[in-house]
Design an enzyme around this catalytic site. Structure first.
Site, PDB file in Angstrom:
ATOM      1  NE  ARG A 238      -3.587 -29.578  13.199  1.00 57.51           N
ATOM      2  CZ  ARG A 238      -4.727 -28.883  13.024  1.00 57.51           C
ATOM      3  NH1 ARG A 238      -4.839 -27.654  13.515  1.00 57.51           N
ATOM      4  NH2 ARG A 238      -5.744 -29.416  12.385  1.00 57.51           N
ATOM      5  CD  GLU A 267      -3.451 -29.187  20.444  1.00 57.28           C
ATOM      6  OE1 GLU A 267      -4.579 -29.579  20.084  1.00 57.28           O
ATOM      7  OE2 GLU A 267      -2.827 -28.305  19.845  1.00 57.28           O
ATOM      8  CG  HIS A 286      -6.687 -26.867  18.792  1.00 56.10           C
ATOM      9  ND1 HIS A 286      -5.859 -27.880  18.358  1.00 56.10           N
ATOM     10  CD2 HIS A 286      -7.142 -26.267  17.661  1.00 56.10           C
ATOM     11  CE1 HIS A 286      -5.821 -27.889  17.034  1.00 56.10           C
ATOM     12  NE2 HIS A 286      -6.583 -26.921  16.586  1.00 56.10           N
TER      13      HIS A 286
HETATM   14  C1  GLV Z   1      -8.453 -26.831  13.528  1.00 52.15           C
HETATM   15  O1  GLV Z   1      -7.369 -26.800  14.030  1.00 52.15           O
HETATM   16  C2  GLV Z   1      -8.707 -27.266  12.200  1.00 52.15           C
HETATM   17  O2  GLV Z   1      -7.807 -27.837  11.562  1.00 52.15           O
HETATM   18  O3  GLV Z   1      -9.829 -27.082  11.713  1.00 52.15           O
END
Ligand code: GLV
Length: 335
Positions: A238, A267, A286
């Protein structure tokens, strides 16, 4: 009467198929996340919410869901959900651990290799018409990966999967976690070190920790200054586990050599972020778990967990087991 489920945005068909079998679905078939206003409105009369990490499920949203029994998130991270509050309200939370482990580990390596060997910079150079000699002895030099020291911060499922891949590169692997995993050290050929030692020793540092109040900004100016000037930092967890402003300074001033980032403080990354103008960082939106196979499994796993709860069964992807004591499954069962 069939349970009502709100699906906040487009998900792979595998998830929809499972939900459709047992529920009345309110499906928002759109790529973008649901706005808070819409979520507050749409959640009012549903029994279950199927969401993604882009929708914040906070107290306000939970309170608006008067009939809410279960929240399923198509993610392994649950930092977008106020789980403690959901639990206190007797709401079950299911998530998608395990199914994205290998895919995410693959991607951490993709970022590591790309940042170390300047893959994206090379691509940009060619496209901009800047490739002037077929080969030059000192052109676009990067850093070797094989034989180096890899530091893994966070040694859960994904951290361990990253470690397994390091074997092929003949690397020394150090790890840090709040829980030492002596049981795995021999098997995976890894050594435990306190975090500061990893920061000082590793050539590559990769983060695999969940975002919690304890891990927020875990990597700040102090930590970045401890790292080698030739070190490369990878983050697929994160964004908020790094102090992004400090990282920008580190990349600009050469406290570290480069970074590979799939996650950010905010984001989408704002288009005026200084990161965008830095050559020594590889940026991806991401997508660490974004393979056809894995996203399909994630969609399915979140859906099947949600259905299990509504059937009064305990799925293995229930996140908040304590909820069982607050609101028994017999009270939640609808199917
Ligand atoms: C992606 O970042 C997730 O948490 O699955």
């Amino acid at each position: 009467m069939k349970p009502k489920v709100l699906v906040t945005r487009r998900i792979p068909e595998t998830g929809i198929r499972i939900l459709k079998e047992h529920c009345e679905i309110r499906y928002r078939d759109a790529l973008e996340p649901m706005s808070r206003e819409e979520l507050l409105k749409e959640i009012r009369d549903v029994d279950a919410l199927y969401c993604t990490l882009s929708e914040k499920v906070d107290r306000g949203v939970i309170d608006a869901g008067k009939n809410l029994r279960v929240v399923a998130t198509m993610s392994v991270g649950v930092d977008h959900i106020d789980v403690d509050y959901a639990t206190s309200r007797g709401i079950y939370v299911v998530y998608t651990p395990g199914v994205l482990t290998e895919t995410t580990a693959d991607f951490a390596w993709a970022l590591l290799m790309a940042a170390a060997r300047r893959v994206v910079e090379g691509d940009r150079l060619i496209r901009a018409g800047g490739w002037r000699f077929s080969w030059a002895p000192t052109m676009m030099l990067g850093y070797d990966v094989h034989g180096k020291v890899l530091g893994i911060i966070g040694f859960g499922r994904i951290g361990q999967a990253v470690a397994r891949r390091a074997k092929g590169f003949d690397m020394k692997v150090l790890y840090y976690d709040i829980e030492r995993r002596e049981d795995l050290e021999k098997k995976l050929g890894v050594e435990y070190r306190p975090m500061d030692e990893i920061l000082r020793e590793a050539d590559f540092i990769t983060l695999h920790i969940p975002l919690t109040p304890q891990t927020e900004r875990l990597i700040g100016e102090r930590e970045l200054r401890m790292m080698k000037k030739t070190a490369i930092l990878i983050n697929t967890s994160r964004g908020k586990v790094i102090d992004q402003e400090a990282l920008i300074r580190a990349l600009k001033m050469g406290w570290i050599a480069a970074a590979g980032l799939d996650v950010f403080d905010e984001e989408p990354l704002p288009t005026d972020s200084p990161l965008i103008n830095l050559e020594n960082v590889v940026l991806t939106p991401h997508i660490a778990s974004a393979s056809y196979e894995t996203r399909s499994k994630m969609a399915e796993y979140a859906a099947s967990g949600l259905i299990s709860i509504l059937k009064g069964e305990v799925p293995d992807n229930l996140y908040n087991r304590e909820v069982l004591k607050i609101r028994p499954l017999s009270d939640v069962k609808m199917i």
